[in-house]
Every structure is written in C-alpha cells, then in structure tokens.
Design a protein around this motif. Sequence first.
Motif, PDB file in Angstrom:
ATOM      1  N   LYS A 141       1.066  -1.216   0.079  1.00  0.00           N
ATOM      2  CA  LYS A 141      -0.077   0.079   0.116  1.00  0.00           C
ATOM      3  C   LYS A 141       0.832   1.241  -0.118  1.00  0.00           C
ATOM      4  N   SER A 142       2.294   1.065   0.141  1.00  0.00           N
ATOM      5  CA  SER A 142       2.910   2.148   0.252  1.00  0.00           C
ATOM      6  C   SER A 142       3.056   2.888  -0.926  1.00  0.00           C
ATOM      7  N   LYS A 143       3.503   4.292  -0.876  1.00  0.00           N
ATOM      8  CA  LYS A 143       3.908   4.986  -1.992  1.00  0.00           C
ATOM      9  C   LYS A 143       5.362   5.422  -1.901  1.00  0.00           C
ATOM     10  N   LEU A 144       6.042   4.898  -0.989  1.00  0.00           N
ATOM     11  CA  LEU A 144       7.535   5.293  -0.623  1.00  0.00           C
ATOM     12  C   LEU A 144       8.439   5.019  -1.792  1.00  0.00           C
ATOM     13  N   VAL A 145       9.378   5.983  -2.152  1.00  0.00           N
ATOM     14  CA  VAL A 145      10.295   5.726  -3.303  1.00  0.00           C
ATOM     15  C   VAL A 145      11.676   6.424  -2.380  1.00  0.00           C
ATOM     16  N   ILE A 146      12.338   5.449  -2.458  1.00  0.00           N
ATOM     17  CA  ILE A 146      13.723   5.770  -1.722  1.00  0.00           C
ATOM     18  C   ILE A 146      14.807   5.560  -3.003  1.00  0.00           C
ATOM     19  N   PRO A 147      15.265   6.666  -3.564  1.00  0.00           N
ATOM     20  CA  PRO A 147      16.253   6.749  -4.812  1.00  0.00           C
ATOM     21  C   PRO A 147      17.603   5.996  -4.378  1.00  0.00           C
ATOM     22  N   ALA A 148      17.976   6.037  -3.132  1.00  0.00           N
ATOM     23  CA  ALA A 148      19.322   5.568  -2.932  1.00  0.00           C
ATOM     24  C   ALA A 148      19.190   3.798  -2.991  1.00  0.00           C
ATOM     25  N   SER A 149      17.903   3.360  -2.708  1.00  0.00           N
ATOM     26  CA  SER A 149      17.821   1.814  -2.565  1.00  0.00           C
ATOM     27  C   SER A 149      17.584   1.109  -4.023  1.00  0.00           C
ATOM     28  N   LYS A 150      17.700   2.109  -5.039  1.00  0.00           N
ATOM     29  CA  LYS A 150      17.528   1.513  -6.463  1.00  0.00           C
ATOM     30  C   LYS A 150      18.173   0.380  -6.697  1.00  0.00           C
ATOM     31  N   ALA A 151      19.683   0.530  -6.432  1.00  0.00           N
ATOM     32  CA  ALA A 151      20.502  -0.774  -6.602  1.00  0.00           C
ATOM     33  C   ALA A 151      20.860  -1.673  -5.738  1.00  0.00           C
ATOM     34  N   GLY A 152      19.841  -1.755  -4.572  1.00  0.00           N
ATOM     35  CA  GLY A 152      19.839  -2.702  -3.843  1.00  0.00           C
ATOM     36  C   GLY A 152      18.622  -3.735  -3.994  1.00  0.00           C
ATOM     37  N   THR A 153      18.539  -4.602  -2.862  1.00  0.00           N
ATOM     38  CA  THR A 153      17.385  -5.438  -3.031  1.00  0.00           C
ATOM     39  C   THR A 153      16.892  -5.799  -1.736  1.00  0.00           C
ATOM     40  N   ALA A 154      15.696  -5.639  -1.540  1.00  0.00           N
ATOM     41  CA  ALA A 154      14.897  -5.832  -0.296  1.00  0.00           C
ATOM     42  C   ALA A 154      14.639  -7.263   0.163  1.00  0.00           C
ATOM     43  N   ARG A 155      14.558  -7.736   1.676  1.00  0.00           N
ATOM     44  CA  ARG A 155      14.135  -8.915   2.186  1.00  0.00           C
ATOM     45  C   ARG A 155      13.526  -8.290   3.393  1.00  0.00           C
ATOM     46  N   ASN A 156      12.329  -9.092   3.849  1.00  0.00           N
ATOM     47  CA  ASN A 156      11.610  -8.683   5.243  1.00  0.00           C
ATOM     48  C   ASN A 156      12.366  -9.510   6.266  1.00  0.00           C
ATOM     49  N   MET A 157      11.950  -9.159   7.501  1.00  0.00           N
ATOM     50  CA  MET A 157      13.136  -9.523   8.507  1.00  0.00           C
ATOM     51  C   MET A 157      12.637 -11.093   8.858  1.00  0.00           C
ATOM     52  N   ASN A 158      11.655 -11.514   8.282  1.00  0.00           N
ATOM     53  CA  ASN A 158      11.243 -12.918   8.569  1.00  0.00           C
ATOM     54  C   ASN A 158      12.452 -13.866   7.374  1.00  0.00           C
ATOM     55  N   THR A 159      12.672 -13.220   6.433  1.00  0.00           N
ATOM     56  CA  THR A 159      13.575 -13.979   5.341  1.00  0.00           C
ATOM     57  C   THR A 159      15.006 -13.558   5.789  1.00  0.00           C
ATOM     58  N   VAL A 160      15.132 -12.492   6.461  1.00  0.00           N
ATOM     59  CA  VAL A 160      16.705 -12.163   6.965  1.00  0.00           C
ATOM     60  C   VAL A 160      16.802 -13.129   8.377  1.00  0.00           C
ATOM     61  N   ALA A 161      16.002 -13.376   9.122  1.00  0.00           N
ATOM     62  CA  ALA A 161      16.076 -14.274  10.250  1.00  0.00           C
ATOM     63  C   ALA A 161      16.270 -15.928   9.620  1.00  0.00           C
TER      64      ALA A 161
END
Length: 171
Positions: A141-161
């Motif tokens: 639901k988020s409209k958040l855009v973080i330009p500095a994250s463009k070259a990265g990849t996201a994982r939620n904390m469940n996956t990190v754990a």
Amino acid sequence: MASFVALLRAVNVGGTGKLPMSELKLICEQLGFASVRTYIASGNVVFESRKSEAAIKAALEKRLASRVGKPVGVLVRTAAEMAQVLADNPFPEAAPNRVMAVFLDRAPPAEALAGIRGLQDEEIRLGKREICVHYPDGMGKSKLVIPASKAGTARNMNTVAVLARMAGERE
C-alpha cells in the motif's frame, strides 16, 4: 571455508528474470561453492566458499548475466553480517514481515534520505550497508520511493532471520 548469503536482485518478481532455484543452486555449485542451499523463489542462496565477497559477487553476476541475458545484481553478506542485520533491526517491536532491509553494496550515502518521496507512516533508518524501512500498513500500500535503494534488493525480517539461521548453521 566461510558461510555466505547471496541475494539476487529482481529475480522471479513481476514476471522478470525467471530463474528456477534449482538452476541457481547448480550455478553456485559450478562456481565451486559448497553446501549450497536456496530459500524461497526470490533469489536467496546460502553457501560456503573460500573466495572473497567481491570475487563471489563478480563470479555470480557474470554467470547470471550470461544465463538470463541481462545484468542481475547480486548482494553478498557473510553469515555474521546477516546475523548482525537481524540483531540491528531498528524496529524490533514491529511485525517482521512489515520491516524490510534493503541490502546495498556499500554504506548508504549521507544524502540517502534527502530524495525520498511518498513518505506517509513509514519509518526509515540507515544501517551499515542497508536501509531499513518499517511499513506499518504493508509495503503493497506504500507510495514510498527511496532513490538510494534502487541498486539494492529488499528482504523482510522473516527472510533475514531464516537466511541468518541457514548461514550460521555451517559456522
């Protein structure tokens, strides 16, 4: 041999970059990595190697680009670094599926928060080589855009754990 976690960027999401995890496992084994295990179909692989983080990243990116036909970003962490990301979660009281760690190759730039757009209820904190975001209403639901994250990849904390546990099992 050290334990590592490799996180592939933009694999098996939105119909792009199709790569079966069995093939990712085989690629890693062909590169000489040992005890290779994947986790879910979004490009997470845990393995052991004597190579450096930079050498692992370069080898995987080269092999994946030739397989997929386009560049595939790879972010690499040691088992200890992955465990530290989990331990340093700046939002420990939040639901772990609502906290994302955006993994980057290097420390987020000082101006990382300057160019963000669409911030509503989200909270953002900078980590060592991550940007952590709490999405109280969910990322979808988020409209958040973080330009500095463009070259990265996201994982939620469940996956990190899970990845931290998997990588730590061999150390």
